[in-house]
Design a protein around this motif. Structure first.
Motif, PDB file in Angstrom:
ATOM      1  N   THR A 403       0.840  -1.237   0.220  1.00 30.97           N
ATOM      2  CA  THR A 403      -0.078  -0.039  -0.036  1.00 30.97           C
ATOM      3  C   THR A 403       0.609   1.178  -0.049  1.00 30.97           C
ATOM      4  N   LEU A 404       2.021   1.445   0.656  1.00 32.24           N
ATOM      5  CA  LEU A 404       2.635   2.701   1.166  1.00 32.24           C
ATOM      6  C   LEU A 404       3.262   2.653  -0.290  1.00 32.24           C
ATOM      7  N   TYR A 405       4.729   2.208  -0.383  1.00 33.94           N
ATOM      8  CA  TYR A 405       5.061   2.177  -1.425  1.00 33.94           C
ATOM      9  C   TYR A 405       4.246   2.003  -3.404  1.00 33.94           C
ATOM     10  N   ALA A 406       3.140   2.234  -2.804  1.00 30.41           N
ATOM     11  CA  ALA A 406       1.877   2.387  -4.180  1.00 30.41           C
ATOM     12  C   ALA A 406       1.481   3.281  -3.953  1.00 30.41           C
ATOM     13  N   PHE A 407       1.162   4.350  -3.466  1.00 29.64           N
ATOM     14  CA  PHE A 407       0.345   5.399  -3.643  1.00 29.64           C
ATOM     15  C   PHE A 407       2.451   6.025  -2.893  1.00 29.64           C
ATOM     16  N   PHE A 408       2.591   6.327  -2.336  1.00 34.81           N
ATOM     17  CA  PHE A 408       3.975   6.875  -1.835  1.00 34.81           C
ATOM     18  C   PHE A 408       5.078   6.857  -2.109  1.00 34.81           C
ATOM     19  N   SER A 409       5.472   6.147  -3.280  1.00 33.54           N
ATOM     20  CA  SER A 409       6.997   6.506  -2.924  1.00 33.54           C
ATOM     21  C   SER A 409       6.629   7.251  -4.902  1.00 33.54           C
ATOM     22  N   CYS A 410       7.872   7.340  -5.558  1.00 36.72           N
ATOM     23  CA  CYS A 410       7.964   9.082  -6.103  1.00 36.72           C
ATOM     24  C   CYS A 410       6.994   8.179  -7.441  1.00 36.72           C
ATOM     25  N   GLY A 412       5.100   5.043  -7.277  1.00 37.66           N
ATOM     26  CA  GLY A 412       4.808   3.771  -7.311  1.00 37.66           C
ATOM     27  C   GLY A 412       3.424   3.668  -8.304  1.00 37.66           C
ATOM     28  N   SER A 413       2.489   2.627  -8.315  1.00 37.48           N
ATOM     29  CA  SER A 413       1.942   2.505  -9.235  1.00 37.48           C
ATOM     30  C   SER A 413       0.321   3.354  -8.796  1.00 37.48           C
ATOM     31  N   GLN A 414       0.164   3.156  -7.915  1.00 37.41           N
ATOM     32  CA  GLN A 414      -0.893   4.402  -7.489  1.00 37.41           C
ATOM     33  C   GLN A 414      -0.779   6.348  -7.219  1.00 37.41           C
ATOM     34  N   ASN A 415       0.558   5.620  -7.978  1.00 39.65           N
ATOM     35  CA  ASN A 415       1.344   7.519  -7.429  1.00 39.65           C
ATOM     36  C   ASN A 415       0.044   8.725  -8.023  1.00 39.65           C
ATOM     37  N   VAL A 416      -0.477   8.433  -8.775  1.00 42.37           N
ATOM     38  CA  VAL A 416      -0.948   9.016  -9.757  1.00 42.37           C
ATOM     39  C   VAL A 416      -1.679  10.647  -9.056  1.00 42.37           C
ATOM     40  N   ASN A 417      -1.784  10.899  -8.485  1.00 45.04           N
ATOM     41  CA  ASN A 417      -1.476  12.292  -7.536  1.00 45.04           C
ATOM     42  C   ASN A 417      -0.317  13.242  -7.448  1.00 45.04           C
ATOM     43  N   LYS A 418       1.144  12.736  -7.839  1.00 42.83           N
ATOM     44  CA  LYS A 418       1.903  12.871  -8.575  1.00 42.83           C
ATOM     45  C   LYS A 418       2.431  13.151  -7.059  1.00 42.83           C
ATOM     46  N   TYR A 419       2.325  12.598  -5.780  1.00 42.35           N
ATOM     47  CA  TYR A 419       3.127  13.311  -4.624  1.00 42.35           C
ATOM     48  C   TYR A 419       4.928  12.588  -4.534  1.00 42.35           C
ATOM     49  N   CYS A 420       5.664  13.580  -3.935  1.00 36.49           N
ATOM     50  CA  CYS A 420       7.534  12.484  -4.402  1.00 36.49           C
ATOM     51  C   CYS A 420       7.600  13.778  -3.000  1.00 36.49           C
ATOM     52  N   ASN A 421       8.206  12.707  -2.251  1.00 35.21           N
ATOM     53  CA  ASN A 421       8.729  12.879  -0.876  1.00 35.21           C
ATOM     54  C   ASN A 421      10.469  12.977  -0.671  1.00 35.21           C
ATOM     55  N   LYS A 422      10.844  12.962  -1.134  1.00 37.67           N
ATOM     56  CA  LYS A 422      12.393  12.173  -0.894  1.00 37.67           C
ATOM     57  C   LYS A 422      13.374  11.753   0.069  1.00 37.67           C
ATOM     58  N   GLU A 423      12.485  11.702   1.676  1.00 39.15           N
ATOM     59  CA  GLU A 423      12.828  11.674   2.775  1.00 39.15           C
ATOM     60  C   GLU A 423      11.996  10.302   2.734  1.00 39.15           C
ATOM     61  N   LEU A 424      10.801  10.664   2.392  1.00 40.36           N
ATOM     62  CA  LEU A 424      10.039   9.078   2.781  1.00 40.36           C
ATOM     63  C   LEU A 424      10.102   7.631   1.438  1.00 40.36           C
TER      64      LEU A 424
END
Length: 493
Positions: A403-410, A412-424
């Motif tokens: 879940t977390l990698y899909a949504f919050f990695s830069c 990620g397969s579900q990161n359709v909102n294009k959120y990218c935090n290098k620390e995360l």
């Protein structure tokens, strides 16, 4: 449609008629991004490994596996005598083809899930080794989903990018036809390796968006089983002597995804100012949403991972509604009224959530416009990042990485909102590389610190899975991932 359904199945008691809420997207495990497709894949496409109802990893197409001492290689022993639905053999070469296909297809949605796999070695016809760039603890659980689904190399090569039009897998049911926004038909594959435990000759999945209509057709006998019964309809199910309710606590989460950087829709107030995202969350009352929309049958929560997971962060309890603080945060940005547009699939549950969110947020100073769309259109907009805020419904994964990698990695397969935090991103990468569970708990605590502060999405609740079936259907077992396994499901004798 009811008359059509009855006519299509007249005299065919061995056809299981299933009502589903959403029309699936791509019918290719490599490119699919929706729960609706996964629901159907569970009948079509066996995986290397699967999960049990208590989330243990168990054999499916692989009978056993072994990690190398450095956890940088995973070797599978495969089940013998397995055939794809086109009659071609399943073997180690097929596994190699599938993993490489999912890693290299331009349109593949599995690339991030398999990023750590650097190569696949065929050791013998029934033994295959996946080599990793570094230890990747979630790999086994990753392979219990689409990344582990095996499709026919012959069919995939012949059909190319059109494979999803007529998919060929190694599961109990094979594809027959799809009528968009209507029905997907499957028939039993006679050469399936476990055919003796497959009880229906065919399965038809009917797209019926309205949950109350699905239930009405089930009770009328036009359907045999429906998924995602609305909590407001549970009383009717429990009071019907011809119908059985099947339920389980789930891994799923419903959340308000905020467009942080995808196209022009990212030009919205919530994306530009973290204070407004915090204010928006503080304007909501998750318990009210749960009680009004779902009769209190779901679990109000603020995290993407459910409390049943050992990786859930107890340090971040659900924040209480605080209208005054929300107003202060809005004022600090120099605004008084903040426009917000929420897009979602026009289903009963999301409609209710949207309306309650609109009312609650208005009291703090948010002018919420609701944009309900037909399911396929909503999914298209979601996948293209064409929204300001989207009511997302994620079926969850047994490992937090899913879940977390899909949504919050830069990427990620579900990161359709294009959120990218290098620390995360660094923290999530650490979680993938660590094999010790106690150490991983601490890592995902850090991840929670970051994403619950940034708020690229605002989780609202974890739904429980509610299915209903005619009493003539026997053998249903519920799983926390909300997928219907048809092994053992049969007409009641």
């Amino acid at each position: 449609m009811a008359a059509t359904m009855v006519g299509a199945t007249a005299g065919s008691a061995a056809t299981l008629r299933v009502g589903v809420q959403d029309d699936p997207d791509a019918m290719d495990p490599a490119t699919s991004n929706t729960y609706a497709a996964r629901f159907i894949f569970s009948a079509m496409c066996d995986k290397l490994v699967d999960i049990t109802p208590d989330l243990k990893v168990v054999p499916q197409l692989a009978t056993s596996w072994e990690w190398s001492p450095d956890h940088k290689a995973l070797t599978f022993t495969l089940r013998s005598g397995v055939k794809f639905q086109d009659g071609t053999p399943f073997d180690a070469e097929a596994v190699k083809f599938n993993i490489e296909r999912m890693k290299t297809m331009p349109e593949s949605s599995r690339k991030a899930e398999l990023a750590s796999v650097t190569g696949v070695d065929v050791l013998d016809p029934l033994k295959v080794r996946l080599n990793l760039s570094q230890p990747f603890a979630p790999l086994l659980t990753t392979l219990t989903d689409r990344a582990g689904m095996m499709v026919s190399p012959k069919a995939a090569k012949e059909q190319g990018s059109n494979f999803g039009v007529h998919p060929v897998c190694a599961g109990p049911y094979q594809f027959v036809e799809r009528k968009a926004r209507d029905v997907v038909r499957l028939k039993k594959f006679p050469d399936y390796w476990n055919a003796k435990d497959i009880g229906y000759d065919a399965v038809d999945y009917y797209y019926i968006e309205d949950s109350t209509v699905r239930l009405a057709r089930l009770r009328a006998g036009d359907l045999d089983l429906i998924e995602r019964v609305a909590p407001t309809d549970l009383g009717a199910v429990r009071g019907d002597g011809n119908v059985t309710l099947h339920s389980i606590g789930g891994l799923a989460v419903s959340h308000l995804m905020i467009n942080m950087g995808a196209g022009e829709k990212a030009n919205n107030p919530l994306a530009k100012d973290a204070r407004l995202r915090e204010a928006f969350e503080l304007a909501l009352d998750r318990n009210v949403i749960n009680k009004v929309a779902f009769n209190g049958e779901f679990l109000a929560d603020n995290q993407m991972i459910p409390p049943s997971s050992p990786f859930y962060s107890k340090a971040h309890p659900v924040p209480a509604r605080n209208i005054e603080r929300a107003k202060e945060l809005i004022a600090a940005t120099g605004q008084t009224r903040v426009p917000v547009e929420i897009t979602y699939a026009n289903a009963l549950t999301d409609n209710r959530v949207g309306q309650i969110v609109q009312s609650l947020a208005s009291q703090a100073g948010f002018d919420v416009k609701l944009l309900p769309l037909e399911s396929a259109t909503a999914i298209e907009r979601y996948l293209n990042g064409n929204f300001q805020v989207f009511i997302g419904n994620w079926s969850g994964r047994s490992d937090p990485d899913g879940t977390l990698y899909a949504f919050f990695s830069c990427n990620g397969s579900q990161n359709v909102n294009k959120y990218c935090n290098k620390e995360l991103q660094q923290v999530l990468d650490e979680g993938r590389a660590e094999s010790d569970d106690a150490a991983r708990v601490k890592i995902y605590e850090k991840a929670a610190d970051i994403y619950l502060t940034d708020r690229p999405t605002i989780p609202i609740y974890h739904p429980n899975w509610f299915f209903a079936a005619r009493k003539s259907v026997d053998g249903i077992v519920m799983y926390p991932d909300g997928l219907l396994r048809l092994t053992g499901v049969k007409p009641k004798s």
